[in-house]
Design an enzyme around this catalytic site. Structure first.
Site, PDB file in Angstrom:
ATOM      1  N   ASP A 114       0.823  -1.208   0.000  1.00 25.49           N
ATOM      2  CA  ASP A 114       0.000   0.000   0.000  1.00 25.49           C
ATOM      3  C   ASP A 114       0.861   1.263   0.000  1.00 25.49           C
ATOM      4  O   ASP A 114       0.509   2.267  -0.611  1.00 25.49           O
ATOM      5  CB  ASP A 114      -0.916   0.020   1.228  1.00 25.49           C
ATOM      6  CG  ASP A 114      -1.982  -1.046   1.140  1.00 25.49           C
ATOM      7  OD1 ASP A 114      -2.464  -1.312   0.029  1.00 25.49           O
ATOM      8  OD2 ASP A 114      -2.320  -1.621   2.193  1.00 25.49           O
TER       9      ASP A 114
ATOM     10  N   GLU B 100      -6.010   9.826   4.028  1.00 26.54           N
ATOM     11  CA  GLU B 100      -6.411  10.768   5.067  1.00 26.54           C
ATOM     12  C   GLU B 100      -5.569  12.029   5.052  1.00 26.54           C
ATOM     13  O   GLU B 100      -4.507  12.082   4.422  1.00 26.54           O
ATOM     14  CB  GLU B 100      -6.289  10.138   6.458  1.00 26.54           C
ATOM     15  CG  GLU B 100      -4.896  10.007   7.048  1.00 26.54           C
ATOM     16  CD  GLU B 100      -4.108   8.790   6.591  1.00 26.54           C
ATOM     17  OE1 GLU B 100      -3.102   9.001   5.895  1.00 26.54           O
ATOM     18  OE2 GLU B 100      -4.469   7.662   6.910  1.00 26.54           O
TER      19      GLU B 100
ATOM     20  N   ASP C  34      -4.089  15.416  20.610  1.00 29.07           N
ATOM     21  CA  ASP C  34      -2.929  15.315  19.710  1.00 29.07           C
ATOM     22  C   ASP C  34      -3.229  15.840  18.318  1.00 29.07           C
ATOM     23  O   ASP C  34      -2.331  16.314  17.619  1.00 29.07           O
ATOM     24  CB  ASP C  34      -2.470  13.854  19.578  1.00 29.07           C
ATOM     25  CG  ASP C  34      -1.697  13.387  20.814  1.00 29.07           C
ATOM     26  OD1 ASP C  34      -1.594  14.175  21.765  1.00 29.07           O
ATOM     27  OD2 ASP C  34      -1.212  12.245  20.804  1.00 29.07           O
TER      28      ASP C  34
ATOM     29  N   THR D 131      -9.654   2.123   6.697  1.00 34.93           N
ATOM     30  CA  THR D 131      -9.037   0.884   7.196  1.00 34.93           C
ATOM     31  C   THR D 131      -7.565   1.065   7.571  1.00 34.93           C
ATOM     32  O   THR D 131      -6.921   0.107   7.986  1.00 34.93           O
ATOM     33  CB  THR D 131      -9.137  -0.217   6.111  1.00 34.93           C
ATOM     34  OG1 THR D 131      -8.717   0.338   4.861  1.00 34.93           O
ATOM     35  CG2 THR D 131     -10.559  -0.735   5.979  1.00 34.93           C
TER      36      THR D 131
ATOM     37  N   TYR E   2      -4.808   4.227   9.220  1.00 34.13           N
ATOM     38  CA  TYR E   2      -4.553   4.866  10.520  1.00 34.13           C
ATOM     39  C   TYR E   2      -5.868   5.095  11.275  1.00 34.13           C
ATOM     40  O   TYR E   2      -5.972   4.887  12.497  1.00 34.13           O
ATOM     41  CB  TYR E   2      -3.833   6.199  10.267  1.00 34.13           C
ATOM     42  CG  TYR E   2      -3.092   6.809  11.434  1.00 34.13           C
ATOM     43  CD1 TYR E   2      -3.168   6.289  12.721  1.00 34.13           C
ATOM     44  CD2 TYR E   2      -2.287   7.936  11.228  1.00 34.13           C
ATOM     45  CE1 TYR E   2      -2.473   6.877  13.771  1.00 34.13           C
ATOM     46  CE2 TYR E   2      -1.584   8.516  12.266  1.00 34.13           C
ATOM     47  CZ  TYR E   2      -1.692   7.992  13.538  1.00 34.13           C
ATOM     48  OH  TYR E   2      -1.003   8.578  14.556  1.00 34.13           O
ATOM     49  N   ASN E   3      -6.902   5.509  10.541  1.00 33.14           N
ATOM     50  CA  ASN E   3      -8.212   5.745  11.146  1.00 33.14           C
ATOM     51  C   ASN E   3      -8.686   4.556  11.979  1.00 33.14           C
ATOM     52  O   ASN E   3      -9.221   4.714  13.067  1.00 33.14           O
ATOM     53  CB  ASN E   3      -9.217   6.056  10.025  1.00 33.14           C
ATOM     54  CG  ASN E   3     -10.647   6.135  10.521  1.00 33.14           C
ATOM     55  OD1 ASN E   3     -11.023   7.073  11.207  1.00 33.14           O
ATOM     56  ND2 ASN E   3     -11.443   5.130  10.193  1.00 33.14           N
TER      57      ASN E   3
HETATM   58  P1  NAP Z   1       3.346   2.459   6.887  1.00 31.66           P
HETATM   59  O1  NAP Z   1       3.627   3.097   8.185  1.00 31.66           O
HETATM   60  O2  NAP Z   1       4.271   1.432   6.378  1.00 31.66           O
HETATM   61  O3  NAP Z   1       1.840   1.893   6.841  1.00 31.66           O
HETATM   62  C1  NAP Z   1       1.257   1.296   7.902  1.00 31.66           C
HETATM   63  C2  NAP Z   1       0.368   0.151   7.415  1.00 31.66           C
HETATM   64  O4  NAP Z   1      -0.841   0.708   6.834  1.00 31.66           O
HETATM   65  C3  NAP Z   1       0.987  -0.734   6.344  1.00 31.66           C
HETATM   66  O5  NAP Z   1       0.767  -2.086   6.725  1.00 31.66           O
HETATM   67  C4  NAP Z   1       0.210  -0.384   5.094  1.00 31.66           C
HETATM   68  O6  NAP Z   1       0.107  -1.478   4.157  1.00 31.66           O
HETATM   69  C5  NAP Z   1      -1.144  -0.079   5.693  1.00 31.66           C
HETATM   70  N1  NAP Z   1      -2.071   0.710   4.873  1.00 31.66           N
HETATM   71  C6  NAP Z   1      -1.834   1.794   4.089  1.00 31.66           C
HETATM   72  N2  NAP Z   1      -2.979   2.219   3.518  1.00 31.66           N
HETATM   73  C7  NAP Z   1      -3.957   1.376   3.942  1.00 31.66           C
HETATM   74  C8  NAP Z   1      -5.363   1.307   3.707  1.00 31.66           C
HETATM   75  N3  NAP Z   1      -6.007   2.182   2.927  1.00 31.66           N
HETATM   76  N4  NAP Z   1      -6.072   0.322   4.352  1.00 31.66           N
HETATM   77  C9  NAP Z   1      -5.454  -0.560   5.150  1.00 31.66           C
HETATM   78  N5  NAP Z   1      -4.139  -0.526   5.416  1.00 31.66           N
HETATM   79  C10 NAP Z   1      -3.403   0.432   4.819  1.00 31.66           C
HETATM   80  O7  NAP Z   1       3.214   3.634   5.805  1.00 31.66           O
HETATM   81  P2  NAP Z   1       2.770   3.478   4.302  1.00 31.66           P
HETATM   82  O8  NAP Z   1       2.834   2.066   3.869  1.00 31.66           O
HETATM   83  O9  NAP Z   1       3.490   4.531   3.535  1.00 31.66           O
HETATM   84  O10 NAP Z   1       1.222   3.896   4.363  1.00 31.66           O
HETATM   85  C11 NAP Z   1       0.852   5.209   4.713  1.00 31.66           C
HETATM   86  C12 NAP Z   1      -0.343   5.078   5.604  1.00 31.66           C
HETATM   87  O11 NAP Z   1       0.019   4.453   6.830  1.00 31.66           O
HETATM   88  C13 NAP Z   1      -0.942   6.391   6.055  1.00 31.66           C
HETATM   89  O12 NAP Z   1      -1.803   6.924   5.076  1.00 31.66           O
HETATM   90  C14 NAP Z   1      -1.646   5.988   7.332  1.00 31.66           C
HETATM   91  O13 NAP Z   1      -3.011   5.691   7.108  1.00 31.66           O
HETATM   92  C15 NAP Z   1      -0.976   4.709   7.772  1.00 31.66           C
HETATM   93  N6  NAP Z   1      -0.421   4.840   9.128  1.00 31.66           N
HETATM   94  C16 NAP Z   1      -0.944   4.059  10.086  1.00 31.66           C
HETATM   95  C17 NAP Z   1      -0.544   4.189  11.409  1.00 31.66           C
HETATM   96  C18 NAP Z   1      -1.188   3.354  12.452  1.00 31.66           C
HETATM   97  O14 NAP Z   1      -2.038   2.531  12.090  1.00 31.66           O
HETATM   98  N7  NAP Z   1      -0.870   3.544  13.708  1.00 31.66           N
HETATM   99  C19 NAP Z   1       0.442   5.112  11.742  1.00 31.66           C
HETATM  100  C20 NAP Z   1       0.991   5.894  10.713  1.00 31.66           C
HETATM  101  C21 NAP Z   1       0.543   5.754   9.401  1.00 31.66           C
HETATM  102  P3  NAP Z   1       1.423  -2.122   3.427  1.00 31.66           P
HETATM  103  O15 NAP Z   1       2.034  -3.002   4.463  1.00 31.66           O
HETATM  104  O16 NAP Z   1       0.855  -2.909   2.279  1.00 31.66           O
HETATM  105  O17 NAP Z   1       2.297  -0.977   3.001  1.00 31.66           O
END
Ligand code: NAP
Ligand code: MN
Length: 267
Positions: free
Chosen positions: A50, A124, A152, A163, A165-166
């Protein structure tokens, strides 16, 4: 049919191997593989997870063409096929056996004394403080003042991003056929000193969220994060978050079903 395809891959070994195999197969099936990204390509293939998918759509400024993701990453929520399915993919694509899933996006406009900057997110937009202190934001919806948020920050998710960060923040999973924005608080404070909504709120596509940093509290600027990309601002006059007209077109095949995918990735 001579369709032009551009392939974007991350640099993992699996992605490189998949890219090489796909190029050979597409070449053999009469497709043209573009050596560089071109806005009038017929299809963008994105090989990775992703994160790579999000990187591609930002790098190419939200391509106005179908995109197919091949998952070589971890989760792969956007990604439709696995590297083992290249032949099926080429067959279905050649036969026109696919549908397009339209994903809506969210936009944020940040007004400072230097003008207005705009960013678009597929997952997001996050508004948070630059320091480790809590942030205080005056929030309006559709022009009416609603609350003074303390905590925060705020995350405004699209259905596609619901699905990501949200979801980790306790937000709801939203079917992408719904045209809404979800505003999810990040660590909201709820005490006799501060009062903020603690649950997500859902907005229809024609209502925007206005945010003004609270003048009375000391703030060290605001960070705006969209799909993981961060921009810092000082002295913000106003922030507006709204539904965007830009859409991302994902290629999906016969067995695709959003809720089946949710189940397979989360339960
Ligand atoms: P990352 O920190 O490696 O991503 C975190 C996880 O989110 C990865 O497993 C990624 O999948 C998954 N992901 C991304 N978009 C998704 C979606 N629409 N539905 C379900 N899972 C999703 O960073 P990244 O891979 O560059 O992705 C950026 C996204 O990470 C941001 O947009 C944010 O939503 C998310 N994020 C999540 C958290 C948290 O959950 N605490 C914290 C920071 C950011 P893959 O393993 O396939 O890359
Ligand atoms: Mn990732």
């Amino acid at each position: 049919m001579n369709r032009k395809i551009f392939i974007y891959a991350n640099d993992s070994e699996m992605s490189r191997k998949t890219e090489k195999r796909l190029k050979q197969k597409l070449d053999g099936s009469g497709f043209t593989i573009l050596p560089a990204y071109n806005a009038d390509a017929d299809l963008l293939v994105c090989i990775g997870g992703d994160g790579t998918f999000l990187e591609a759509i930002h790098r190419f400024d939200f391509p106005d063409m179908p995109i197919i993701g091949i998952n070589t990453g971890h989760l792969g929520f956007f990604q439709e096929i696995m590297p083992s399915m290249l032949d099926d993919f080429i067959f279905n694509y050649s036969q026109g056996r696919y549908s397009i899933q339209q994903l809506s996006t969210v936009q944020v406009s940040v007004k400072t004394e230097n003008g207005v900057s705009r960013h678009v997110g597929l997952n997001e937009v996050i508004i948070k403080g630059r320091s480790t202190c809590s942030i205080h934001l005056n929030i309006s919806i559709g022009g009416s003042f609603i609350e003074r948020f303390s905590g925060d920050g705020l995350l405004i998710a699209t259905p596609a991003g619901s699905t990501a960060y949200n979801y980790s923040l306790g937000g709801s999973i939203v079917d992408p056929r719904l045209k809404i924005l979800q505003v999810t608080p990040i660590a909201p404070m709820n005490t006799t000193a501060y009062r903020s909504f603690t649950s997500s709120i859902l907005l229809p596509s024609d209502l925007s969220l206005g945010v003004v940093t609270d003048a009375g509290s000391k703030q060290d600027g605001v960070s705006i994060v969209y799909d993981g990309y961060m921009n810092d601002y000082k002295e913000i006059q106003e922030i507006e978050v709204s539904f965007s007209d830009i859409q991302v077109s994902l290629m999906r095949f016969e067995n695709y079903d959003f809720w089946t995918k949710v189940k397979s990735k989360f339960l």
